[in-house]
Scaffold this motif. Structure first.
Motif, PDB file in Angstrom:
ATOM      1  N   GLN A   1       3.331   7.979   2.851  1.00 60.76           N
ATOM      2  CA  GLN A   1       2.222   7.027   2.874  1.00 60.76           C
ATOM      3  C   GLN A   1       1.628   6.833   1.478  1.00 60.76           C
ATOM      4  O   GLN A   1       1.268   5.717   1.098  1.00 60.76           O
ATOM      5  N   VAL A   2       1.549   7.934   0.725  1.00 65.27           N
ATOM      6  CA  VAL A   2       1.004   7.824  -0.634  1.00 65.27           C
ATOM      7  C   VAL A   2       1.948   7.005  -1.516  1.00 65.27           C
ATOM      8  O   VAL A   2       1.516   6.152  -2.294  1.00 65.27           O
ATOM      9  N   ILE A   3       3.258   7.255  -1.364  1.00 61.04           N
ATOM     10  CA  ILE A   3       4.234   6.567  -2.213  1.00 61.04           C
ATOM     11  C   ILE A   3       4.229   5.065  -1.914  1.00 61.04           C
ATOM     12  O   ILE A   3       4.468   4.240  -2.808  1.00 61.04           O
ATOM     13  N   ILE A   4       3.930   4.692  -0.683  1.00 64.22           N
ATOM     14  CA  ILE A   4       3.854   3.268  -0.338  1.00 64.22           C
ATOM     15  C   ILE A   4       2.744   2.591  -1.143  1.00 64.22           C
ATOM     16  O   ILE A   4       2.894   1.472  -1.639  1.00 64.22           O
ATOM     17  N   GLY A   5       1.636   3.305  -1.326  1.00 61.78           N
ATOM     18  CA  GLY A   5       0.550   2.768  -2.147  1.00 61.78           C
ATOM     19  C   GLY A   5       1.006   2.545  -3.579  1.00 61.78           C
ATOM     20  O   GLY A   5       0.715   1.511  -4.193  1.00 61.78           O
ATOM     21  N   GLY A   6       1.737   3.529  -4.121  1.00 60.91           N
ATOM     22  CA  GLY A   6       2.247   3.395  -5.490  1.00 60.91           C
ATOM     23  C   GLY A   6       3.232   2.247  -5.612  1.00 60.91           C
ATOM     24  O   GLY A   6       3.179   1.447  -6.561  1.00 60.91           O
ATOM     25  N   PHE A   7       4.125   2.138  -4.635  1.00 62.90           N
ATOM     26  CA  PHE A   7       5.126   1.065  -4.653  1.00 62.90           C
ATOM     27  C   PHE A   7       4.482  -0.312  -4.480  1.00 62.90           C
ATOM     28  O   PHE A   7       4.997  -1.313  -4.983  1.00 62.90           O
ATOM     29  N   THR A   8       3.374  -0.351  -3.773  1.00 68.63           N
ATOM     30  CA  THR A   8       2.654  -1.628  -3.624  1.00 68.63           C
ATOM     31  C   THR A   8       2.224  -2.140  -4.995  1.00 68.63           C
ATOM     32  O   THR A   8       2.362  -3.327  -5.318  1.00 68.63           O
ATOM     33  N   VAL A   9       1.717  -1.212  -5.810  1.00 71.95           N
ATOM     34  CA  VAL A   9       1.256  -1.601  -7.148  1.00 71.95           C
ATOM     35  C   VAL A   9       2.432  -2.044  -8.016  1.00 71.95           C
ATOM     36  O   VAL A   9       2.377  -3.092  -8.676  1.00 71.95           O
ATOM     37  N   SER A  10       3.526  -1.245  -7.991  1.00 66.62           N
ATOM     38  CA  SER A  10       4.637  -1.557  -8.905  1.00 66.62           C
ATOM     39  C   SER A  10       5.433  -2.771  -8.441  1.00 66.62           C
ATOM     40  O   SER A  10       5.798  -3.625  -9.253  1.00 66.62           O
ATOM     41  N   ALA A  11       5.699  -2.862  -7.134  1.00 69.63           N
ATOM     42  CA  ALA A  11       6.606  -3.917  -6.658  1.00 69.63           C
ATOM     43  C   ALA A  11       5.886  -5.221  -6.344  1.00 69.63           C
ATOM     44  O   ALA A  11       6.456  -6.301  -6.516  1.00 69.63           O
ATOM     45  N   ILE A  12       4.644  -5.157  -5.889  1.00 68.08           N
ATOM     46  CA  ILE A  12       3.952  -6.391  -5.464  1.00 68.08           C
ATOM     47  C   ILE A  12       2.903  -6.825  -6.493  1.00 68.08           C
ATOM     48  O   ILE A  12       2.951  -7.940  -6.996  1.00 68.08           O
TER      49      ILE A  12
ATOM     50  N   ILE B   1       1.777  -0.330   8.390  1.00 69.70           N
ATOM     51  CA  ILE B   1       3.105  -0.739   8.873  1.00 69.70           C
ATOM     52  C   ILE B   1       4.086   0.424   8.756  1.00 69.70           C
ATOM     53  O   ILE B   1       4.861   0.698   9.681  1.00 69.70           O
ATOM     54  N   ILE B   2       4.032   1.144   7.623  1.00 68.03           N
ATOM     55  CA  ILE B   2       4.954   2.284   7.457  1.00 68.03           C
ATOM     56  C   ILE B   2       4.610   3.387   8.461  1.00 68.03           C
ATOM     57  O   ILE B   2       5.492   4.085   8.962  1.00 68.03           O
TER      58      ILE B   2
END
Lengths: 402, 48
Positions: free
Chosen positions: A57-68, A132-133
């Motif tokens: 769940q934490v990594i999804i937050g990080g990926f949101t910043v980098s990918a979106i 969602i995740i």
């Protein structure tokens, strides 16, 4: 005059460096881990869901910043007429990233509103993606018994890191990605701003979790924790409720990943290791006492302070220990966990009996309770479901969950 | 103006307020719980 004195006192003797730097760092990590540990307490302490996949769940937050967010910023800045290097292919995305971020940062220094709106956008998107995740990881796992659920969630945490490492467009693979500095317009040290925002979000999430735990939904969660068969036998959708709890907590946890990314202005999957974002929050929870927000706070404060001091003062500590200080953190994690389970299995602040604010116990015992079941709402779908969560947060009472 | 120093103290204030409020809440709830338990015990004694 008074204003000048107050301003003088506030600005005297504090520059963000040295000890103050360490304090800001501890405050930032305290805020981040408070969010994660409280969400974990919500899941495990109150609903009995042993979520060993907090790192997902934490990594999804990080990926949101980098990918979106980073893509969105590059697109918007490019549309604003700023000349950027190519960034659409995987190769350009990684190798032109530092130059593009430097160009974007120059533009962002004059756009405070844009920076703040990007922060709000990121928090909203990470909340939704986290939920969602949570739903996705709940699909195969939520019907499993505790031990199997834990194993599945641990593997999912590792799988998410492997995705980040190998899919370049998410977070730049093993090299990572620089993130545009959304606080470039701030004249001082932006990490203090991030620490304040993180602490405020921690405080808000505390209020949200507290409201939910003191509501009929919270009592339903505790009932599921104690005996899910009994709760199921009275018509509650146990699987649905557990899934919703996982989704809600996942959304909140994902926010901390985004805040960490903005704090570092950099995202790499190695920052979101399972040990850091799953085992340490578990230690905080078990040390403070599960099912108890005050305990979670105490556990967080103790563990974060010790950890940050070990990291920052490692050169000093190396002279004291006979073994490499790099292992001291892991040793501390294991020793603390064993010591707490052996000597204080309920944590430093054990869970108290449930107190329902506003209930007059004397009246409850004195008067004969008359229940008219004809007017009772249908058991299924009343307090379960997303609508139940929002109804609870909205302050509306429901009778079936009591 | 030295914004860093001002924000530093704001951060410290939030940091102090958070646990203070949580401790206050915890003490209040435990006290209310103890009172309600005492009231129940009184009632049980009176009924006997």
């Amino acid at each position: 005059m008074i204003q000048e004195i107050a301003l003088g006192l506030l600005t005297s003797g504090v520059a963000v460096g040295g000890a103050s730097r360490l304090i800001v760092d501890i405050a930032m990590y305290f805020g981040l881990f408070v969010i994660v540990a409280m969400a974990l307490n919500f899941q495990y302490g109150n609903a009995g869901i042993p979520n060993m996949g907090c790192a997902v769940q934490v990594i999804i937050g990080g990926f949101t910043v980098s990918a979106i967010t980073t893509r969105l910023i590059l697109t918007l800045v490019g549309n604003a007429g700023v000349e950027l290097l190519p960034w659409t292919s995987d190769y350009d995305w990684v190798y032109n990233n530092p130059s593009n971020v430097a160009i974007v940062n120059t533009w962002l220094s004059g756009e405070p509103l844009f920076g703040i709106s990007m922060l709000l956008f990121t928090l909203a998107v990470s909340l939704v993606l986290g939920a969602i995740i949570g739903w996705i990881i709940a699909l195969p796992a939520i019907r499993l018994r505790a031990t199997y659920l834990m194993i599945v969630l641990i593997t999912m945490a590792d799988a998410s890191q492997i995705f980040g490492r190998n899919i370049v467009w998410i977070s730049g693979g093993t090299l990572g990605l620089f993130i545009p500095d959304i606080f470039k317009w701030y004249p001082g040290d932006r990490t203090i701003v991030m620490a304040i925002i993180t602490l405020l979000i921690g405080l808000i999430s505390f209020f949200i979790f507290r409201t939910m735990l003191n509501s009929p939904y919270g009592r339903l969660m505790r009932a599921i924790r104690e005996n899910e068969v009994t709760v199921g036998s009275v018509g509650k959708n146990v699987v649905g409720i557990r899934r919703n709890i996982l989704m809600f907590a996942s959304g909140i946890t994902a926010i901390s990943g985004s805040l960490l990314a903005f704090y570092f202005s950099y995202v790499v999957e190695a920052n979101y290791q399972r040990a850091l974002w799953t085992y340490w929050p578990w230690l905080m929870l078990i040390l403070g006492g599960p099912g108890n927000n005050a305990g979670t706070f105490l556990g967080c404060a103790l563990v974060i302070a010790v950890r940050r001091v070990i990291i920052v003062e490692k050169w000093f500590l190396q002279e004291v220990f006979f073994f490499p200080v790099a292992y001291f953190e892991q040793i501390l994690l294991g020793v603390l966990l064993i010591a707490v389970i052996m000597f204080r299995p309920n944590g430093l602040i054990p869970e108290k009996l449930l107190y329902i604010p506003g209930v007059n116990y004397r009246k409850l015992v004195d008067e004969e309770a008359i229940v008219d079941w004809r007017g009772a709402p249908k058991a299924r779908g009343v307090s379960s479901g997303i609508s139940g969560i929002f109804r609870t947060l909205g302050g509306k009472k429901e009778e079936a969950g009591d | 103006m030295d914004w860093d120093s001002i924000l530093f103290w704001v951060m410290i204030a939030i940091w102090v307020i958070m646990p203070a409020f949580i401790v206050y809440e915890e003490i209040r709830e435990r006290r209310a719980l103890a009172e309600s338990e005492a009231a129940t015990e009184e009632l049980e004694v009176a009924n006997e």
